[in-house]
Design a protein around this motif. Structure first.
Motif, PDB file in Angstrom:
ATOM      1  N   ILE A  96      -1.014  25.886 -49.539  1.00 48.01           N
ATOM      2  CA  ILE A  96      -0.877  25.430 -48.152  1.00 48.01           C
ATOM      3  C   ILE A  96      -2.232  25.064 -47.562  1.00 48.01           C
ATOM      4  CG2 ILE A  96      -0.191  26.101 -45.821  1.00 48.01           C
ATOM      5  CD1 ILE A  96       1.956  27.886 -47.114  1.00 48.01           C
ATOM      6  N   ALA A  97      -3.252  25.889 -47.813  1.00 49.70           N
ATOM      7  CA  ALA A  97      -4.590  25.597 -47.284  1.00 49.70           C
ATOM      8  C   ALA A  97      -5.094  24.262 -47.813  1.00 49.70           C
ATOM      9  CB  ALA A  97      -5.556  26.719 -47.657  1.00 49.70           C
ATOM     10  N   GLN A  98      -4.913  24.012 -49.109  1.00 50.42           N
ATOM     11  CA  GLN A  98      -5.343  22.753 -49.710  1.00 50.42           C
ATOM     12  C   GLN A  98      -4.571  21.583 -49.114  1.00 50.42           C
ATOM     13  OE1 GLN A  98      -7.834  22.678 -51.835  1.00 50.42           O
ATOM     14  NE2 GLN A  98      -7.819  20.532 -52.430  1.00 50.42           N
ATOM     15  N   MET A  99      -3.268  21.775 -48.899  1.00 48.40           N
ATOM     16  CA  MET A  99      -2.420  20.735 -48.316  1.00 48.40           C
ATOM     17  C   MET A  99      -2.888  20.367 -46.913  1.00 48.40           C
ATOM     18  SD  MET A  99       1.475  21.221 -46.966  1.00 48.40           S
ATOM     19  CE  MET A  99       0.804  22.095 -45.534  1.00 48.40           C
ATOM     20  N   ILE A 100      -3.158  21.378 -46.084  1.00 47.09           N
ATOM     21  CA  ILE A 100      -3.607  21.125 -44.709  1.00 47.09           C
ATOM     22  C   ILE A 100      -4.952  20.420 -44.716  1.00 47.09           C
ATOM     23  CG2 ILE A 100      -4.367  22.215 -42.562  1.00 47.09           C
ATOM     24  CD1 ILE A 100      -2.334  24.467 -43.177  1.00 47.09           C
ATOM     25  N   HIS A 101      -5.852  20.902 -45.548  1.00 48.82           N
ATOM     26  CA  HIS A 101      -7.198  20.302 -45.622  1.00 48.82           C
ATOM     27  C   HIS A 101      -7.115  18.833 -46.003  1.00 48.82           C
ATOM     28  CE1 HIS A 101     -11.381  19.651 -46.675  1.00 48.82           C
ATOM     29  NE2 HIS A 101     -10.988  19.264 -47.867  1.00 48.82           N
ATOM     30  N   GLU A 102      -6.355  18.528 -47.031  1.00 54.04           N
ATOM     31  CA  GLU A 102      -6.268  17.146 -47.504  1.00 54.04           C
ATOM     32  C   GLU A 102      -5.575  16.248 -46.485  1.00 54.04           C
ATOM     33  OE1 GLU A 102      -4.362  17.399 -51.282  1.00 54.04           O
ATOM     34  OE2 GLU A 102      -6.178  18.062 -52.330  1.00 54.04           O
ATOM     35  N   THR A 103      -4.547  16.757 -45.825  1.00 60.36           N
ATOM     36  CA  THR A 103      -3.821  15.953 -44.843  1.00 60.36           C
ATOM     37  C   THR A 103      -4.681  15.665 -43.624  1.00 60.36           C
ATOM     38  OG1 THR A 103      -1.726  16.938 -45.559  1.00 60.36           O
ATOM     39  CG2 THR A 103      -1.737  15.811 -43.436  1.00 60.36           C
ATOM     40  N   ARG A 104      -5.365  16.688 -43.138  1.00 55.37           N
ATOM     41  CA  ARG A 104      -6.246  16.504 -41.974  1.00 55.37           C
ATOM     42  C   ARG A 104      -7.387  15.547 -42.319  1.00 55.37           C
ATOM     43  NH1 ARG A 104      -4.997  17.914 -36.716  1.00 55.37           N
ATOM     44  NH2 ARG A 104      -5.572  20.072 -36.258  1.00 55.37           N
ATOM     45  N   ALA A 105      -7.966  15.707 -43.490  1.00 53.85           N
ATOM     46  CA  ALA A 105      -9.117  14.889 -43.882  1.00 53.85           C
ATOM     47  C   ALA A 105      -8.737  13.437 -44.117  1.00 53.85           C
ATOM     48  CB  ALA A 105      -9.770  15.469 -45.132  1.00 53.85           C
ATOM     49  N   ASP A 106      -7.504  13.201 -44.607  1.00 55.23           N
ATOM     50  CA  ASP A 106      -7.075  11.844 -44.936  1.00 55.23           C
ATOM     51  C   ASP A 106      -6.563  11.056 -43.732  1.00 55.23           C
ATOM     52  OD1 ASP A 106      -7.721  12.231 -47.547  1.00 55.23           O
ATOM     53  OD2 ASP A 106      -5.688  12.644 -48.235  1.00 55.23           O
ATOM     54  N   ASN A 107      -6.362  11.746 -42.602  1.00 53.81           N
ATOM     55  CA  ASN A 107      -5.793  11.079 -41.438  1.00 53.81           C
ATOM     56  C   ASN A 107      -6.877  10.329 -40.671  1.00 53.81           C
ATOM     57  OD1 ASN A 107      -4.476  10.396 -38.962  1.00 53.81           O
ATOM     58  ND2 ASN A 107      -2.996  12.026 -39.374  1.00 53.81           N
ATOM     59  N   PRO A 108      -6.798   8.998 -40.592  1.00 56.14           N
ATOM     60  CA  PRO A 108      -7.847   8.213 -39.923  1.00 56.14           C
ATOM     61  C   PRO A 108      -7.947   8.485 -38.433  1.00 56.14           C
ATOM     62  CG  PRO A 108      -5.948   6.841 -40.443  1.00 56.14           C
ATOM     63  CD  PRO A 108      -5.725   8.148 -41.134  1.00 56.14           C
ATOM     64  N   LYS A 109      -6.882   9.038 -37.832  1.00 54.12           N
ATOM     65  CA  LYS A 109      -6.906   9.312 -36.399  1.00 54.12           C
ATOM     66  C   LYS A 109      -7.714  10.561 -36.067  1.00 54.12           C
ATOM     67  CE  LYS A 109      -2.395   7.211 -35.464  1.00 54.12           C
ATOM     68  NZ  LYS A 109      -1.035   7.444 -34.920  1.00 54.12           N
ATOM     69  N   ASN A 110      -7.943  11.377 -37.080  1.00 54.17           N
ATOM     70  CA  ASN A 110      -8.675  12.621 -36.856  1.00 54.17           C
ATOM     71  C   ASN A 110     -10.154  12.359 -37.082  1.00 54.17           C
ATOM     72  OD1 ASN A 110      -9.647  15.216 -36.705  1.00 54.17           O
ATOM     73  ND2 ASN A 110      -7.956  16.099 -37.878  1.00 54.17           N
ATOM     74  N   THR A 111     -10.863  12.039 -36.021  1.00 50.28           N
ATOM     75  CA  THR A 111     -12.248  11.590 -36.132  1.00 50.28           C
ATOM     76  C   THR A 111     -13.213  12.654 -36.615  1.00 50.28           C
ATOM     77  OG1 THR A 111     -12.583  12.098 -33.776  1.00 50.28           O
ATOM     78  CG2 THR A 111     -11.915   9.859 -34.346  1.00 50.28           C
ATOM     79  N   SER A 112     -12.825  13.923 -36.475  1.00 53.56           N
ATOM     80  CA  SER A 112     -13.745  14.989 -36.899  1.00 53.56           C
ATOM     81  C   SER A 112     -13.209  15.736 -38.106  1.00 53.56           C
ATOM     82  CB  SER A 112     -13.964  15.990 -35.745  1.00 53.56           C
ATOM     83  OG  SER A 112     -12.745  16.622 -35.408  1.00 53.56           O
ATOM     84  N   ALA A 113     -12.364  15.067 -38.876  1.00 49.27           N
ATOM     85  CA  ALA A 113     -11.726  15.739 -40.010  1.00 49.27           C
ATOM     86  C   ALA A 113     -12.736  16.281 -41.002  1.00 49.27           C
ATOM     87  CB  ALA A 113     -10.774  14.775 -40.722  1.00 49.27           C
ATOM     88  N   ASP A 114     -13.850  15.544 -41.177  1.00 52.58           N
ATOM     89  CA  ASP A 114     -14.829  16.005 -42.150  1.00 52.58           C
ATOM     90  C   ASP A 114     -15.533  17.268 -41.680  1.00 52.58           C
ATOM     91  OD1 ASP A 114     -17.742  14.043 -41.278  1.00 52.58           O
ATOM     92  OD2 ASP A 114     -15.963  14.509 -40.079  1.00 52.58           O
ATOM     93  N   LYS A 115     -15.457  17.548 -40.382  1.00 56.82           N
ATOM     94  CA  LYS A 115     -16.105  18.732 -39.838  1.00 56.82           C
ATOM     95  C   LYS A 115     -15.103  19.844 -39.542  1.00 56.82           C
ATOM     96  CE  LYS A 115     -19.635  15.884 -37.576  1.00 56.82           C
ATOM     97  NZ  LYS A 115     -20.257  15.493 -36.282  1.00 56.82           N
TER      98      LYS A 115
END
Length: 287
Positions: A96-115
């Motif tokens: 689940i943690a990996q799934m959330i991380h990858e989904t948040r990071a891959d979403n272009p609308k989430n401007t701070s996903a890398d942080k």
């Protein structure tokens, strides 16, 4: 010296004055796959956090997962609380943690996903998994926090990190519910409801489909019948994880629940069971 797990060190940290016979140490090393895990650590000394989890899932365990409802994971920067059932007791948390991380990071609308940071509230025994210890927010046991852990968790909530929690505090058990035997979480703790209210965070319920072995549930049931308080079956969770080699799991991300829903019409404990009921409402996990 390369990282490695040491059963003696774990026991000493939890029970400094305990004397554990050598034969028992050797048995614990076998059921916890110490040699296998240490070989994996030596091969991936420099990997950390999600890179390490991905290697565990892909190379060490050969596990995969499909996600239903990925669109329910917020596309903006608002920090949320992910709450899930806990059927496996460890492997489900990593998936689940990996799934959330990858989904948040891959979403272009989430401007701070890398942080963006995701903290997973776990039993403090998992802090011995040093390569991913930075992802954990440890607690000593269900319903109890040490002074240091209280301070650490306060900082976590105030930091704006996403939080993943398993409100049952322990993995699912075989129970007789409404006249039927089911594998289900015990009562969910209310802490996540209180934090949702306090920090104005929406809750994202998650249902993870999966189960441990019959041996695991039988051991837990017999222990309970004998009124043994020591959670003996927990010793076998690593063995259960390795037994899941090659399996495919399904993860269901359910629609968000606004923190404004949790008003004074119910107590926090009642609201916690309400969210649990939503998670299990369409549960198709094999019995």
């Amino acid at each position: 010296m390369p990282l490695q797990f040491d059963i003696r060190a774990v026991i000493k940290s939890k029970a400094p004055n305990a004397h554990v016979p050598g034969f028992l140490i050797r048995y614990l090393e076998r059921i916890t796959h110490i040699r296998q895990m240490n070989a994996f650590l030596r091969a991936h000394t420099n990997e950390r956090d999600y890179d390490f989890i991905r290697l565990v899932l892909d190379e060490e365990l050969g596990c995969s997962a499909s996600i239903d409802g990925k669109e329910n994971i917020p596309s903006d920067d608002r920090p949320v609380i992910f709450v899930s059932n806990h059927p496996l007791g460890g492997l489900d948390g990593m998936i689940i943690a990996q799934m959330i991380h990858e989904t948040r990071a891959d979403n272009p609308k989430n401007t701070s996903a890398d942080k963006r940071t995701l903290k997973v509230i776990v039993n403090d025994l998992l802090m011995f998994m040093e390569p991913i210890a930075g992802l954990w927010a440890p607690v000593s046991k269900v319903g109890y926090l040490s002074k240091e852990q209280v301070i650490e968790q306060q900082r976590m909530w105030e930091s704006g990190a996403d939080v993943l929690t398993f409100p049952a505090g322990a993995c699912s058990r075989l129970q007789r519910i409404e006249g039927k035997w089911k594998i289900e979480d015990m009562e969910w703790q209310k802490n996540f409801i209180q934090r949702a209210r306090e920090y104005k965070r929406d809750i994202i319920p998650i249902r993870f489909e999966g189960h441990n072995s019959r041996f695991f549930y039988a051991l837990a049931y017999i222990r309970k019948l004998l009124h043994i308080k020591l959670n003996i079956e927990m010793l076998y969770l690593v063995d259960e994880m390795y037994s899941a080699h090659g399996k495919h799991f399904k993860v269901h991300v359910l629609p968000p629940i606004s923190y404004t829903v949790f008003d004074n019409s119910k107590t926090p404990g009642q609201w916690a069971q309400y969210v649990k009921s939503i998670v299990y409402a369409t549960d198709n996990t094999p019995r």
